[in-house]
Design an enzyme around this catalytic site. Structure first.
Site, PDB file in Angstrom:
ATOM      1  N   SER A   1       7.449  17.472  10.953  1.00 41.36           N
ATOM      2  CA  SER A   1       6.830  16.563   9.971  1.00 41.36           C
ATOM      3  C   SER A   1       7.558  16.606   8.632  1.00 41.36           C
ATOM      4  CB  SER A   1       5.359  16.929   9.776  1.00 41.36           C
ATOM      5  OG  SER A   1       5.238  18.282   9.404  1.00 41.36           O
TER       6      SER A   1
ATOM      7  N   HIS B   1     -17.253 -23.856   0.253  1.00 40.02           N
ATOM      8  CA  HIS B   1     -16.568 -24.473   1.414  1.00 40.02           C
ATOM      9  C   HIS B   1     -15.227 -25.085   0.991  1.00 40.02           C
ATOM     10  CE1 HIS B   1     -20.534 -24.261   3.481  1.00 40.02           C
ATOM     11  NE2 HIS B   1     -20.966 -24.519   2.267  1.00 40.02           N
TER      12      HIS B   1
ATOM     13  N   SER C   1      14.131 -21.207  -3.244  1.00 40.10           N
ATOM     14  CA  SER C   1      14.509 -21.394  -1.848  1.00 40.10           C
ATOM     15  C   SER C   1      16.010 -21.585  -1.786  1.00 40.10           C
ATOM     16  CB  SER C   1      13.791 -22.625  -1.294  1.00 40.10           C
ATOM     17  OG  SER C   1      14.527 -23.176  -0.222  1.00 40.10           O
TER      18      SER C   1
ATOM     19  N   LYS D   1      12.135 -25.719  -5.187  1.00 34.23           N
ATOM     20  CA  LYS D   1      11.084 -24.757  -4.861  1.00 34.23           C
ATOM     21  C   LYS D   1      10.937 -23.626  -5.870  1.00 34.23           C
ATOM     22  CE  LYS D   1       8.666 -24.462  -1.745  1.00 34.23           C
ATOM     23  NZ  LYS D   1       8.865 -24.075  -0.343  1.00 34.23           N
TER      24      LYS D   1
ATOM     25  N   GLU E   1       1.810 -13.868  -2.496  1.00 31.28           N
ATOM     26  CA  GLU E   1       1.927 -13.973  -1.035  1.00 31.28           C
ATOM     27  C   GLU E   1       2.134 -12.600  -0.399  1.00 31.28           C
ATOM     28  OE1 GLU E   1       4.414 -17.479   0.542  1.00 31.28           O
ATOM     29  OE2 GLU E   1       5.060 -17.227  -1.525  1.00 31.28           O
TER      30      GLU E   1
ATOM     31  N   LYS F   1      -0.611  11.625   7.667  1.00 28.63           N
ATOM     32  CA  LYS F   1       0.139  11.523   6.401  1.00 28.63           C
ATOM     33  C   LYS F   1       0.780  10.173   6.162  1.00 28.63           C
ATOM     34  CE  LYS F   1       0.228  16.147   6.638  1.00 28.63           C
ATOM     35  NZ  LYS F   1      -0.454  16.005   7.922  1.00 28.63           N
TER      36      LYS F   1
HETATM   37  N1  ARG Z   1       2.429  19.761   9.894  1.00 29.83           N
HETATM   38  C1  ARG Z   1       1.074  20.100  10.124  1.00 29.83           C
HETATM   39  C2  ARG Z   1       0.153  18.937   9.749  1.00 29.83           C
HETATM   40  O1  ARG Z   1       0.625  18.048   9.137  1.00 29.83           O
HETATM   41  C3  ARG Z   1       0.734  21.292   9.323  1.00 29.83           C
HETATM   42  C4  ARG Z   1      -0.288  22.187   9.951  1.00 29.83           C
HETATM   43  C5  ARG Z   1       0.234  22.640  11.252  1.00 29.83           C
HETATM   44  N2  ARG Z   1      -0.487  23.700  11.825  1.00 29.83           N
HETATM   45  C6  ARG Z   1      -0.194  24.122  13.039  1.00 29.83           C
HETATM   46  N3  ARG Z   1      -0.789  25.155  13.478  1.00 29.83           N
HETATM   47  N4  ARG Z   1       0.717  23.532  13.777  1.00 29.83           N
HETATM   48  O2  ARG Z   1      -1.005  18.889  10.028  1.00 29.83           O
END
Ligand code: ARG
Length: 466
Positions: free
Chosen positions: A29, A162, A283, A289, A296, A331
């Site tokens: 990650s 409307h 455009s 334009k 938008e 995330k």
């Molecule tokens: N990268 C993990 C997350 O975003 C962090 C926690 C991971 N914990 C684990 N035991 N693998 O949630």
């Protein structure tokens, strides 16, 4: 980002073979959670101070850790940090760098915690700051709307239901309707922040820790208002992320509604407003334009935030307690929601003060479409008719006017009286646009005096906030 073989994994003790190279990429990650490095380091520093307060670390140990972490934060700030995919995530990258920098004492930092409560802490810290930044942008947009509403408090435009001409309203009143939507977003954001601002650290992996931790102290150091009550819930709860994204989806939905009206109104057919050139593009083929790209795009970006809300709800659906790796997927939707909100709010806050109202065009449009027909019905009621009879009579008068290709106010008294003898010379004042809006003079009504009073109340409500 590198795969480095010099770092073995902090958890590799029980493993007999190295992680598959693809699995390493697939499960890492750090590509996106490195964005949390400031919060991660801030949380670790508080944790180290707490461990030394309760005697788990010596003062020297915690000082070495804190200094090491501060130096790492500076390195990352300056772009002088090499992130490793092998080290999986932001937490283990920073921990490995700490040990490299200060020696084996760095390995003591992770005492009494887990990445499970660590990541929950990081996201809450990050989201708390993001909410504050979003609230600031939101407030800028609200202020811009109030200023524009003040300038346009008397400007008359057609109000629609409307999308058909309904009754005349003031442009200021319409803008204050937008303001009200944002005021609710503001409240929801503040309410959501209360449930974000709770410390999960101390839950460790899921059950708590055997060390004599002082969670209240950590909470105080990190500015959390409360502490999670249950360790299982602490590491698995992402309600706060869902709530935030729901607030964001509704906020974007509001912006998409403003956007839609601005796109319509800036068209040649409406021509109610002129958007500043610097917020539009041309455009490549049609020289005439001028496209309203910013509204938008904001309208279009609403889709991704709505999508993130569904992603997060689906992510959490049926998850057993406590932490599951699934949660790593929280995330990217969260970060993109934050970025989209900040960008969209900023674009609107910058654009709104430069919107030019074409009041002649608005007035002209309000004068068409029999917008004062209800005023005539109300007039008849004041002369003694029931509202239902008045409605019927005015409907006939409108049909006649349509046939003649005239406005109601253009019919002469004799013609009007042919529909009912209740109509007298004083009718013409109620058929004017100014008379119509001025007559709706009560709290929440469109009369310019009411719009000004609403703006004043709104300014008072906005002012006590930071
Ligand atoms: N990268 C993990 C997350 O975003 C962090 C926690 C991971 N914990 C684990 N035991 N693998 O949630």
């Amino acid at each position: 980002m590198s795969h480095d073989t010099t770092h073995s994994k902090p958890w590799s003790g029980r493993f007999n073979e190295p992680t598959d190279a693809f699995v390493e990429e697939f499960t890492a990650s750090v590509g996106f959670d490195r964005r949390l490095y400031r919060q991660d380091i801030r949380g670790s520093i508080a944790h180290a101070h707490m461990l030394s307060k309760v005697g788990v670390l010596s003062t020297e140990e915690s000082e070495a850790i804190v200094q090491g972490l501060e130096a790492i934060a500076q390195d990352i700030d300056k772009g002088q940090f090499s992130w490793s995919v092998t080290l999986e995530d932001v937490h283990m990258n920073i921990e490995a760098a700490l040990t490299e920098r200060i020696g084996p004492v760095g390995k003591k930092l992770h005492t009494g915690r887990s990445r499970n409560d660590q990541i929950a802490t990081d996201i809450r810290l990050y989201l708390r700051d993001a909410i504050d930044a979003i609230a600031t942008q939101l407030r800028h947009l609200q202020e811009a709307l109030l200023d524009l509403a003040e300038r346009e408090a008397e400007t008359i435009m057609p109000g629609f239901t409307h999308l058909q001409t309904a009754q005349p309203v003031t442009f200021g009143h319409h803008l204050m309707a937008w303001f009200e939507m944002l005021a609710r977003d503001n409240e929801r954001l503040a309410d959501c922040r209360r449930r974000v601002n709770i410390l999960p650290l101390g839950a460790a992996a899921l059950a708590g820790t055997t060390f004599p931790i002082d969670r209240a102290y950590t909470a105080e150091l990190l500015g959390f208002e409360a502490i999670t009550e249950n360790s299982l819930d602490a590491v698995s709860d992402r309600d706060f992320a869902i709530e935030f994204t729901a607030v964001g989806a509704l906020l974007m939905t509001h912006l998409s509604r403003f956007a839609e009206e601005l796109v319509l109104w800036s068209s040649a057919q409406f021509d109610f407003v002129t958007l500043p050139d610097r917020f539009c593009t041309g455009s490549s083929i049609m020289p005439q334009k001028k496209n309203p790209d910013v509204p938008e795009l904001v309208r279009g970006k609403t889709g991704r935030v709505n999508g993130h809300l569904i992603s997060l709800l689906t992510l959490m659906k049926s998850q057993p307690l406590a932490y599951n790796k699934d949660n790593q997927e929280d995330k990217e939707p969260l970060f993109d929601t934050i970025d989209t909100l900040l960008g969209s709010l900023r674009a609107f806050a910058d654009m709104v003060p430069a919107i030019k109202a074409n009041s002649d065009k608005m007035r002209e449009a309000a004068a068409k479409g029999y917008a004062t027909a209800t005023d005539l019905a109300d007039y008849l009621v004041r002369k003694g008719a029931s509202f239902r009879d008045a409605h019927e009579i005015v409907g006939k008068a409108v049909a006649h006017a349509i046939e003649q290709g005239e406005d109601l106010a253009a019919l002469n008294l004799e013609t009007l009286q042919s529909f009912t003898p209740l109509i007298q010379e004083d009718v013409f004042s109620v058929l004017t646009l100014e008379g119509s809006v001025a007559a709706r003079n009560h709290l929440g009504g469109t009369a310019p005096t009411q719009v000004r009073a609403a703006i004043q109340r709104a300014r008072r409500k906005l002012s006590p906030q930071p």
